[in-house]
Motif scaffolding. Structure first.
Motif, short mmCIF file in Angstrom:
data_model
loop_
_atom_site.label_atom_id
_atom_site.label_comp_id
_atom_site.label_asym_id
_atom_site.label_seq_id
_atom_site.Cartn_x
_atom_site.Cartn_y
_atom_site.Cartn_z
N SER A 132 0.48 -1.52 0.04
CA SER A 132 -0.44 0.18 0.39
C SER A 132 0.55 1.58 -0.30
N PRO A 133 0.30 1.92 -0.27
CA PRO A 133 1.42 3.75 -0.67
C PRO A 133 1.52 3.89 0.67
N VAL A 134 2.59 5.19 0.44
CA VAL A 134 2.61 5.80 2.22
C VAL A 134 3.82 7.37 1.86
N LEU A 135 3.21 8.16 2.21
CA LEU A 135 4.06 9.37 1.42
C LEU A 135 5.05 9.42 3.19
N TYR B 207 11.02 17.87 4.76
CA TYR B 207 11.13 17.98 3.27
C TYR B 207 9.70 16.99 3.00
N ILE B 208 9.78 16.18 1.30
CA ILE B 208 8.71 15.52 1.27
C ILE B 208 10.15 14.94 0.59
N LEU B 209 10.13 13.84 0.76
CA LEU B 209 11.05 12.66 0.23
C LEU B 209 10.50 12.11 -0.47
N GLY B 210 8.92 11.54 -0.95
CA GLY B 210 8.32 11.15 -1.91
C GLY B 210 7.46 10.05 -1.64
N ILE B 211 7.23 8.80 -2.57
CA ILE B 211 6.39 7.81 -2.16
C ILE B 211 7.10 6.53 -2.61
N ALA B 212 6.96 5.43 -1.35
CA ALA B 212 6.64 4.04 -1.08
C ALA B 212 6.07 4.15 -1.03
N ALA B 213 6.06 1.95 -1.26
CA ALA B 213 4.60 1.16 -0.42
C ALA B 213 5.87 0.31 0.02
N LYS B 214 4.54 -0.66 1.62
CA LYS B 214 5.16 -1.00 2.34
C LYS B 214 3.57 -2.41 2.40
N HIS B 215 4.25 -3.57 3.28
CA HIS B 215 4.07 -4.23 3.47
C HIS B 215 4.05 -4.84 4.80
N ILE C 222 8.78 12.51 -5.58
CA ILE C 222 8.08 13.53 -6.30
C ILE C 222 7.65 14.56 -6.10
N ASN C 223 7.55 15.69 -7.54
CA ASN C 223 7.82 17.55 -7.60
C ASN C 223 6.88 17.91 -6.78
N VAL C 224 7.34 18.21 -5.59
CA VAL C 224 5.81 19.47 -5.08
C VAL C 224 5.91 21.54 -5.23
N TYR C 225 5.21 21.32 -6.19
CA TYR C 225 4.97 22.72 -6.18
C TYR C 225 3.97 23.38 -5.80
N PHE C 226 4.29 25.21 -5.33
CA PHE C 226 3.57 26.14 -4.80
C PHE C 226 2.52 25.90 -5.84
#
Length: 289
Positions: free
Chosen positions: A184-187, A228-236, A256-260
């Protein structure tokens, strides 16, 4: 249209070392390397190490792909020793490419300031695994332009309009066995030495309506720090014989890119977000200690 919030929940013991912050000063400070073997029958590489101490809250397993130049260590698993009865800590790395060469190390963690690193294992070539030509992505494929918007007035993150975070198998001509069902996805957010994985609701995957991550609901130790927003991963979650979670599998982290967000138009600006800061006065909660 009704706005939905990202589901926010802590993963296990909250703090996770996606990027190691405390490195030992030299080989003399390091523990013996784990043993590794490539198993053709299970399409995996098995990594083994003895327990270290009863005080270990968790044990991270890190991997580096030495077939690539300038590769960085990545977190692939977290084990919880108090839930494991064996004297040996054993992990099977299944998200590997055949014929690629990997090294592994264990990080025994008592607290965020007490981490004990092993030496890197010998390099080992995966005898079996996914074929890179047919299954190039063993994590999320964000090449389609998925990105986030940051509303610095409301302290919220949202998926940029017109973009989606695709299913884990997207981009692969051969799907990854049970990947979508198991993971499942995580931020992943990082403040100081603390990295935290937050569950994402299913809404974020399709982007069909506004979906927000309310940063005001972050733990108090994220306030007045650069986030800092490092990106996304998935966990089990690994549950071998009971409801107890003995460990977590992690896919590699994907930035993942983050824009204002333009407050007037609601659309993305061209300015990327380097980091976020949250003022404690914006918190909807009340400090208890």
């Amino acid at each position: 249209m009704k706005k939905k919030l990202f589901k926010i929940s802590f993963i296990a013991l909250v703090s996770l070392s996606f990027f190691s912050c405390n490195f030992a000063s030299g080989d003399d400070d390091l523990l013996n390397a784990p043993s590794v073997s490539s198993k053709e029958s299970t399409n995996s590489i098995v990594i083994t190490h003895e327990r270290l101490s009863s005080t270990n809250e968790r044990v991270n397993i890190e991997r580096i792909n030495v077939s690539l130049s300038n590769a960085e260590p990545v977190l692939i698993a977290t084990l919880y020793p108090n839930k494991i009865s064996s004297d040996q800590l054993i992990y099977q790395d299944r998200l590997i490419h055949k014929d690629k060469k990997y090294k592994y190390r264990f990080v025994f963690i008592d607290s965020e300031t007490k981490k004990y690193y092993t030496k890197w294992s010998d390099a080992i070539t995966a005898q079996e695994g996914y074929t890179e030509a047919s299954t190039p992505y063993l994590s999320y494929n964000l090449s389609g332009g998925a990105s986030l918007l940051y509303d610095d007035k409301e302290y919220k993150l949202e998926l940029k309009s017109g973009t989606t975070i695709p299913p884990l198998n997207d981009g692969n001509t051969v799907t990854i066995d049970n990947f979508t069902d198991e993971f499942s996805p995580v931020l992943i957010l990082k403040a100081g030495d603390t990295s935290v994985a937050f569950d994402l609701s299913a809404d974020i995957l399709d982007g069909t309506e506004p979906t927000f991550f309310d940063l005001q609901k972050l733990p108090l130790n994220f306030y007045n720090k650069k986030i800092y927003i490092l990106g996304i991963a998935a966990k089990h979650q690994v549950k071998p014989n009971s409801s107890d979670v003995t460990g977590l599998d992690w896919t590699e982290l994907v930035p993942i890119n983050v824009y204002f967000k333009n407050p007037e138009t609601g659309t993305a600006t061209t300015e990327k977000v380097k980091y976020i800061t949250i003022d404690p006065n914006t918190s909807t909660g009340t400090p208890f200690n």
